[in-house]
Scaffold this motif. Structure first.
Motif, PDB file in Angstrom:
ATOM      1  N   ALA A   1      -0.176   4.133  17.761  1.00  0.00           N
ATOM      2  CA  ALA A   1      -1.532   3.813  18.202  1.00  0.00           C
ATOM      3  C   ALA A   1      -2.337   5.073  18.516  1.00  0.00           C
ATOM      4  CB  ALA A   1      -1.480   2.904  19.429  1.00  0.00           C
TER       5      ALA A   1
ATOM      6  N   ALA B   1      -4.560  -3.369  22.183  1.00  0.00           N
ATOM      7  CA  ALA B   1      -4.577  -2.320  21.170  1.00  0.00           C
ATOM      8  C   ALA B   1      -5.309  -1.120  21.749  1.00  0.00           C
ATOM      9  CB  ALA B   1      -5.272  -2.812  19.907  1.00  0.00           C
ATOM     10  N   ILE B   2      -4.976   0.075  21.293  1.00  0.00           N
ATOM     11  CA  ILE B   2      -5.463   1.300  21.914  1.00  0.00           C
ATOM     12  C   ILE B   2      -6.970   1.258  22.164  1.00  0.00           C
ATOM     13  CG2 ILE B   2      -5.750   2.486  19.706  1.00  0.00           C
ATOM     14  CD1 ILE B   2      -4.772   5.047  21.238  1.00  0.00           C
ATOM     15  N   THR B   3      -7.347   1.758  23.343  1.00  0.00           N
ATOM     16  CA  THR B   3      -8.753   1.734  23.724  1.00  0.00           C
ATOM     17  C   THR B   3      -9.049   2.967  24.570  1.00  0.00           C
ATOM     18  OG1 THR B   3     -10.495   0.353  24.687  1.00  0.00           O
ATOM     19  CG2 THR B   3      -8.352   0.353  25.807  1.00  0.00           C
TER      20      THR B   3
ATOM     21  N   ARG C   1     -11.533   1.475  15.611  1.00  0.00           N
ATOM     22  CA  ARG C   1     -10.199   2.048  15.443  1.00  0.00           C
ATOM     23  C   ARG C   1      -9.953   2.185  13.942  1.00  0.00           C
ATOM     24  NH1 ARG C   1     -10.341  -2.238  18.741  1.00  0.00           N
ATOM     25  NH2 ARG C   1      -9.811  -2.001  20.961  1.00  0.00           N
TER      26      ARG C   1
ATOM     27  N   TYR D   1       0.099  -4.538  11.479  1.00  0.00           N
ATOM     28  CA  TYR D   1      -0.589  -3.980  12.647  1.00  0.00           C
ATOM     29  C   TYR D   1      -0.369  -4.933  13.816  1.00  0.00           C
ATOM     30  CZ  TYR D   1      -4.739  -2.587  15.476  1.00  0.00           C
ATOM     31  OH  TYR D   1      -5.600  -2.189  16.467  1.00  0.00           O
TER      32      TYR D   1
ATOM     33  N   ASN E   1       1.450  -2.912  20.426  1.00  0.00           N
ATOM     34  CA  ASN E   1       0.154  -2.614  21.034  1.00  0.00           C
ATOM     35  C   ASN E   1      -0.644  -1.514  20.342  1.00  0.00           C
ATOM     36  OD1 ASN E   1       1.017  -4.533  22.818  1.00  0.00           O
ATOM     37  ND2 ASN E   1       1.210  -3.160  24.570  1.00  0.00           N
ATOM     38  N   GLY E   2      -1.028  -1.766  19.100  1.00  0.00           N
ATOM     39  CA  GLY E   2      -1.878  -0.832  18.370  1.00  0.00           C
ATOM     40  C   GLY E   2      -1.164   0.005  17.343  1.00  0.00           C
TER      41      GLY E   2
ATOM     42  N   HIS F   1     -10.256  -1.711  12.890  1.00  0.00           N
ATOM     43  CA  HIS F   1     -10.274  -2.761  13.909  1.00  0.00           C
ATOM     44  C   HIS F   1     -11.402  -2.425  14.871  1.00  0.00           C
ATOM     45  CE1 HIS F   1      -8.119  -4.613  17.681  1.00  0.00           C
ATOM     46  NE2 HIS F   1      -9.251  -5.213  17.401  1.00  0.00           N
TER      47      HIS F   1
ATOM     48  N   ILE G   1      -1.218  -5.984  17.638  1.00  0.00           N
ATOM     49  CA  ILE G   1      -2.212  -5.868  18.703  1.00  0.00           C
ATOM     50  C   ILE G   1      -1.561  -6.157  20.057  1.00  0.00           C
ATOM     51  CG2 ILE G   1      -4.403  -6.781  19.571  1.00  0.00           C
ATOM     52  CD1 ILE G   1      -5.045  -7.498  16.610  1.00  0.00           C
TER      53      ILE G   1
END
Length: 319
Positions: free
Chosen positions: A165, A3-5, A181, A91, A111-112, A204, A93
């Motif tokens: 994301a 997930a977005i970082t 997030r 959602y 992915n996010g 999140h 991940i």
């Protein structure tokens, strides 16, 4: 978890820690989600099992989907099915999921990404992995949350929000120990992208090993924390929690949680303004009375909740 970082959490805006005079929310219960199967047979954990609806209000239901590493041909989804009276928030991940509904909403999330569907007065939809993922298999992990609608909005027009994301508000805890997030709600003056009929917060958080986080929380919201991975502690008394467990907090203006020293903890933070209305829920419908539930089933059987869009076939015109 992809997930977005960000590479450097310290460059993000920080959420100020609540003042020491703000009341800490005590943990009133910790429950463990039982495992089950949904749709065509994909594994889920029933996150809210064993918790009375008044303590969840305005939330109704939540499934953690996976985490599962599918082999080729194994990924599964749901067939076409109806909803009325609430909103679904999906959602993802890890992995990819495809949504399509009778109101014209739909697309792929991965992915996010988040899909926010307001069923309102009635809708049909389907959720399934794309064909290429079915063929290849792969990792799949996410959750779906059901958010109730008040009586005055039960029959509102359906709506679909495709939240990428990159639209999610990325924040840091005060000391940089956690990445937040924000999908919906507001923290430190930064708003998540989700547009909600019922006021809620949805975050999140990835908490670094050994870090403790203290966040402000609206006093008029309830407060829940579900552990997606890892383990740690919640509340002023450091109640232990681990993956697949839900902590329910009592009244107050601040929540505290921490990851153990052995690894990061991913936790889903939820809060909302209680609707405080009667709930009559059965299957895919969430209404206020049994009579309204019966009407929903009758409307579905009569085709008044929408129709399944025609699938185009190669070599044929679609009229």
């Amino acid at each position: 978890m992809p997930a977005i970082t960000v590479e450097n959490i310290l460059v993000l805006p920080r959420v100020p820690e609540p003042d020491v005079t703000q009341a800490e929310r005590a943990v009133t219960s910790v429950t463990t989600a039982p495992s089950a199967f949904e749709g065509e047979g994909f594994p889920v954990r029933r996150a809210f099992a064993g918790v009375d609806l008044p303590r969840l209000d305005p939330f109704i239901h939540m499934d953690q989907m996976g985490e599962v590493d599918y082999g080729p041909g194994e990924p599964k989804g749901t067939p076409w099915h109806p909803h009325r009276g609430f909103e679904t928030v999906t959602y993802i991940i890890d992995g990819t999921f495809r949504h399509q509904d009778s109101n014209g909403g739909g697309g792929l999330i991965t992915n996010g990404d988040t899909q926010w569907m307001t069923a309102g007065g009635g809708i049909l939809h389907i959720e399934a992995p794309p064909e290429e993922l079915v063929v290849s298999g792969g990792l799949f992990h996410g959750f779906q949350l059901w958010v109730n609608l008040p009586a005055r909005l039960k029959m509102t027009q359906p709506r679909y929000q495709d939240i990428r994301a990159g639209q999610v508000a990325l924040l840091s805890s005060a000391d940089g120990g956690a990445l937040l997030r924000v999908i919906a709600g507001s923290f430190g003056g930064h708003d998540g992208p989700g547009v909600t009929h019922t006021p809620i917060s949805l975050v999140h958080a990835t908490v670094s090993a050994g870090a403790q986080v203290r966040l402000p929380w609206r006093a008029d919201f309830n407060s829940l924390a579900y552990v997606l991975s890892g383990h740690g502690f919640v509340g002023p008394d450091s109640s232990p929690v681990r993956m697949g467990q839900l902590a329910v907090f009592g009244a107050g203006e601040a929540i505290t949680f921490a990851a153990s020293g052995s690894g990061d903890m991913d936790i889903l933070l939820l809060g909302g303004e209680p609707i405080r209305e009667p709930v009559a829920a059965y299957g895919p419908f969430v209404m206020n009375t049994r009579a309204e539930l019966q009407q929903a089933f009758e409307d579905y059987q009569a085709g008044r909740l929408g129709s399944i869009p025609a699938e185009p076939h190669p070599g044929h015109d679609v009229l």
